[in-house]
Scaffold this active site. Sequence first.
Site, PDB file in Angstrom:
ATOM      1  N   TYR A 272      -1.873  -0.449  10.686  1.00 66.19           N
ATOM      2  CA  TYR A 272      -2.146  -1.111   9.392  1.00 66.19           C
ATOM      3  C   TYR A 272      -0.964  -0.875   8.443  1.00 66.19           C
ATOM      4  O   TYR A 272      -0.417  -1.814   7.870  1.00 66.19           O
ATOM      5  CB  TYR A 272      -3.446  -0.584   8.772  1.00 66.19           C
ATOM      6  CG  TYR A 272      -3.561  -0.879   7.300  1.00 66.19           C
ATOM      7  CD1 TYR A 272      -3.284   0.105   6.354  1.00 66.19           C
ATOM      8  CD2 TYR A 272      -3.871  -2.156   6.854  1.00 66.19           C
ATOM      9  CE1 TYR A 272      -3.342  -0.167   5.016  1.00 66.19           C
ATOM     10  CE2 TYR A 272      -3.933  -2.438   5.503  1.00 66.19           C
ATOM     11  CZ  TYR A 272      -3.672  -1.423   4.587  1.00 66.19           C
ATOM     12  OH  TYR A 272      -3.723  -1.705   3.249  1.00 66.19           O
TER      13      TYR A 272
ATOM     14  N   SER B 220       0.828  -1.207   0.000  1.00 66.61           N
ATOM     15  CA  SER B 220       0.000   0.000   0.000  1.00 66.61           C
ATOM     16  C   SER B 220       0.861   1.255   0.000  1.00 66.61           C
ATOM     17  O   SER B 220       1.939   1.264   0.581  1.00 66.61           O
ATOM     18  CB  SER B 220      -0.889  -0.008   1.254  1.00 66.61           C
ATOM     19  OG  SER B 220      -1.514   1.249   1.432  1.00 66.61           O
TER      20      SER B 220
ATOM     21  N   TYR C 167      -0.379  -0.086  -3.650  1.00 64.78           N
ATOM     22  CA  TYR C 167      -1.615   0.456  -4.211  1.00 64.78           C
ATOM     23  C   TYR C 167      -1.832   1.878  -3.745  1.00 64.78           C
ATOM     24  O   TYR C 167      -1.590   2.183  -2.566  1.00 64.78           O
ATOM     25  CB  TYR C 167      -2.841  -0.301  -3.706  1.00 64.78           C
ATOM     26  CG  TYR C 167      -2.883  -1.781  -3.846  1.00 64.78           C
ATOM     27  CD1 TYR C 167      -3.817  -2.489  -3.112  1.00 64.78           C
ATOM     28  CD2 TYR C 167      -2.034  -2.497  -4.682  1.00 64.78           C
ATOM     29  CE1 TYR C 167      -3.909  -3.864  -3.207  1.00 64.78           C
ATOM     30  CE2 TYR C 167      -2.114  -3.862  -4.788  1.00 64.78           C
ATOM     31  CZ  TYR C 167      -3.055  -4.544  -4.031  1.00 64.78           C
ATOM     32  OH  TYR C 167      -3.153  -5.912  -4.115  1.00 64.78           O
TER      33      TYR C 167
ATOM     34  N   LYS D  59       2.049  -3.473   6.645  1.00 66.37           N
ATOM     35  CA  LYS D  59       2.451  -3.546   5.238  1.00 66.37           C
ATOM     36  C   LYS D  59       3.965  -3.345   5.109  1.00 66.37           C
ATOM     37  O   LYS D  59       4.647  -4.073   4.378  1.00 66.37           O
ATOM     38  CB  LYS D  59       1.719  -2.479   4.413  1.00 66.37           C
ATOM     39  CG  LYS D  59       0.234  -2.722   4.260  1.00 66.37           C
ATOM     40  CD  LYS D  59      -0.071  -4.027   3.533  1.00 66.37           C
ATOM     41  CE  LYS D  59      -1.554  -4.222   3.280  1.00 66.37           C
ATOM     42  NZ  LYS D  59      -1.853  -5.510   2.618  1.00 66.37           N
TER      43      LYS D  59
ATOM     44  N   ASN E 203     -15.058   2.785   5.782  1.00 71.05           N
ATOM     45  CA  ASN E 203     -14.126   3.870   6.123  1.00 71.05           C
ATOM     46  C   ASN E 203     -13.755   4.688   4.888  1.00 71.05           C
ATOM     47  O   ASN E 203     -13.571   5.886   4.952  1.00 71.05           O
ATOM     48  CB  ASN E 203     -12.827   3.286   6.696  1.00 71.05           C
ATOM     49  CG  ASN E 203     -13.082   2.447   7.942  1.00 71.05           C
ATOM     50  OD1 ASN E 203     -13.529   2.970   8.955  1.00 71.05           O
ATOM     51  ND2 ASN E 203     -12.848   1.149   7.851  1.00 71.05           N
TER      52      ASN E 203
ATOM     53  N   THR F 296       0.440   3.574   1.705  1.00 70.26           N
ATOM     54  CA  THR F 296       0.516   4.045   3.085  1.00 70.26           C
ATOM     55  C   THR F 296       1.921   3.864   3.655  1.00 70.26           C
ATOM     56  O   THR F 296       2.284   4.468   4.648  1.00 70.26           O
ATOM     57  CB  THR F 296      -0.544   3.324   3.943  1.00 70.26           C
ATOM     58  OG1 THR F 296      -0.755   4.059   5.142  1.00 70.26           O
ATOM     59  CG2 THR F 296      -0.163   1.912   4.244  1.00 70.26           C
TER      60      THR F 296
ATOM     61  N   PRO G  33      -7.987  12.469  11.774  1.00 70.89           N
ATOM     62  CA  PRO G  33      -6.624  12.243  12.275  1.00 70.89           C
ATOM     63  C   PRO G  33      -5.882  11.214  11.420  1.00 70.89           C
ATOM     64  O   PRO G  33      -6.445  10.171  11.062  1.00 70.89           O
ATOM     65  CB  PRO G  33      -6.857  11.693  13.694  1.00 70.89           C
ATOM     66  CG  PRO G  33      -8.206  12.212  14.082  1.00 70.89           C
ATOM     67  CD  PRO G  33      -9.015  12.264  12.807  1.00 70.89           C
TER      68      PRO G  33
HETATM   69  C1  WQD Z   1      -9.691   9.267   0.672  1.00 69.39           C
HETATM   70  C2  WQD Z   1      -9.903  10.763   0.836  1.00 69.39           C
HETATM   71  C3  WQD Z   1     -10.162  11.458   3.119  1.00 69.39           C
HETATM   72  C4  WQD Z   1     -14.023   9.470   3.773  1.00 69.39           C
HETATM   73  C5  WQD Z   1      -6.859   4.434   2.883  1.00 69.39           C
HETATM   74  C6  WQD Z   1      -5.706   3.638   3.421  1.00 69.39           C
HETATM   75  C7  WQD Z   1      -4.901   3.092   2.280  1.00 69.39           C
HETATM   76  C8  WQD Z   1      -5.800   2.301   1.355  1.00 69.39           C
HETATM   77  C9  WQD Z   1      -6.927   3.194   0.852  1.00 69.39           C
HETATM   78  C10 WQD Z   1      -5.797  -0.024   1.955  1.00 69.39           C
HETATM   79  C11 WQD Z   1      -9.129  11.361   2.010  1.00 69.39           C
HETATM   80  C12 WQD Z   1     -11.424  11.714   2.321  1.00 69.39           C
HETATM   81  C13 WQD Z   1     -12.823   9.921   3.230  1.00 69.39           C
HETATM   82  C14 WQD Z   1     -15.063  10.406   4.041  1.00 69.39           C
HETATM   83  C15 WQD Z   1     -13.667  12.163   3.217  1.00 69.39           C
HETATM   84  N1  WQD Z   1      -6.351   1.193   2.022  1.00 69.39           N
HETATM   85  N2  WQD Z   1     -12.663  11.247   2.959  1.00 69.39           N
HETATM   86  N3  WQD Z   1     -14.831  11.714   3.745  1.00 69.39           N
HETATM   87  O1  WQD Z   1      -7.339   7.349   3.658  1.00 69.39           O
HETATM   88  O2  WQD Z   1      -6.512   7.860   1.291  1.00 69.39           O
HETATM   89  O3  WQD Z   1      -6.380   5.534   2.167  1.00 69.39           O
HETATM   90  O4  WQD Z   1      -7.631   3.635   2.020  1.00 69.39           O
HETATM   91  O5  WQD Z   1      -4.771  -0.324   1.416  1.00 69.39           O
HETATM   92  O6  WQD Z   1      -3.906   2.250   2.793  1.00 69.39           O
HETATM   93  O7  WQD Z   1      -4.875   4.529   4.160  1.00 69.39           O
HETATM   94  O8  WQD Z   1      -8.610   6.509   1.619  1.00 69.39           O
HETATM   95  O9  WQD Z   1     -10.966   6.552   0.971  1.00 69.39           O
HETATM   96  O10 WQD Z   1     -10.385   6.704   3.448  1.00 69.39           O
HETATM   97  O11 WQD Z   1      -9.936   8.652   1.943  1.00 69.39           O
HETATM   98  O12 WQD Z   1     -13.495  13.369   2.970  1.00 69.39           O
HETATM   99  O13 WQD Z   1     -16.179  10.074   4.537  1.00 69.39           O
HETATM  100  O14 WQD Z   1     -11.279  11.004   1.126  1.00 69.39           O
HETATM  101  O15 WQD Z   1      -9.887  12.525   4.020  1.00 69.39           O
HETATM  102  O16 WQD Z   1      -8.714  12.669   1.630  1.00 69.39           O
HETATM  103  P1  WQD Z   1      -7.185   6.936   2.244  1.00 69.39           P
HETATM  104  P2  WQD Z   1     -10.057   7.059   2.039  1.00 69.39           P
END
Ligand code: WQD
Length: 337
Positions: free
Chosen positions: A148, A124, A176, A152, A197, A126, A292
Amino acid sequence: MSVLVTGGTGFIGSHTVVELLEAGYDVVVFDNFYNSKPCVLDRIKQITGKSVKFYEADMCDASAMKKIFAENEIDAVIHFAGLKAVGESVEKPLAYYKNNIGGTVVLCEEMAAAGVKRMVFSSSATVYGDPETVPMREDFPTSATNPYGETKLVIERILADVCVSDPEWSVSCLRYFNPIGAHKSGLIGEDPMGIPNNIMPRIQKVAAGEWDAITIFGNDYDTPDGTGVRDYIHVTDLAQAHIAALKRVYTVKGWECFNIGCGRGYSVLELIDAYSRASGKEIPKVIMPRRPGDIAVSYADPTKAKEVLGWEAKLTLDDMCRDAYNFLLKNPHGYED
Ligand code: WQD
């Protein structure tokens, strides 16, 4: 000979199994259904007309892993199985370390015992933490900002150490960015258990009328419209990257990593607008404080994957939103048991 896909009924795993079957591979799958449903296997057959050999199993169960390798001629593994919710990992770090890292060690031990030394690993972006600059390249410093991401990073390092200890191993770690969308048939897609999430399944809750509005976590970032910027990639493009990496691990030895993204970022507002265009649905928005752990901007430099794997993303943000909405239309309540 077969390819073993761990976690193969999950979101990315199931789309990769479809591409593997359509590319002519024989596929063995195991999954513990922690974050997926058995009906996905039927959907895969509906799409491809082919079946996989399936085991309901947990990668932490060494005897189950032994049985899979004993009963099948496996010569490569694509490893998706693992817990993947950032927020949950902060609340339950031991569960994440035990399952993701402990389970991968068990899997690798049984691979080695069976003489299977090729793996494509689901990593990821991340692992880059909060980088100084973008786009992210594979030679950027790595760090984790949550358990998490730590799992990775640790698994990447474990696999690198295995490759040093036994030069017969070949490992490709795919980092990814943000996978969204669904198979064009609408038969498989993203259907997370419980409260989602990630942004796209949350947008889909609004489109389905289950939620009144999408929460926007922060509009005060240093980005063009103040909302977070991410490199969204169609899950089918991502699945194709695994086919390219699988070919790679049959041709070279040693450890490699690749960024799998489109190479450009879109803001939350741009994504929501694209979804509204694709679905015809108005998506009401509520601005909330920053989440956060979120970073402002994340997008890939995908040059290495193009030059080494011969892979690049082909599908657009509109394709991603269209296909995600099509999955929702065909599965308004997700996968039914
Ligand atoms: C995307 C953008 C949020 C929800 C995570 C993991 C990563 C991978 C993908 C597994 C951000 C914003 C989100 C909401 C929002 N997972 N947002 N309102 O955090 O980039 O990545 O998922 O491999 O490892 O870290 O993805 O889809 O949670 O957020 O504004 O209700 O959408 O702040 O800018 P993220 P996300």
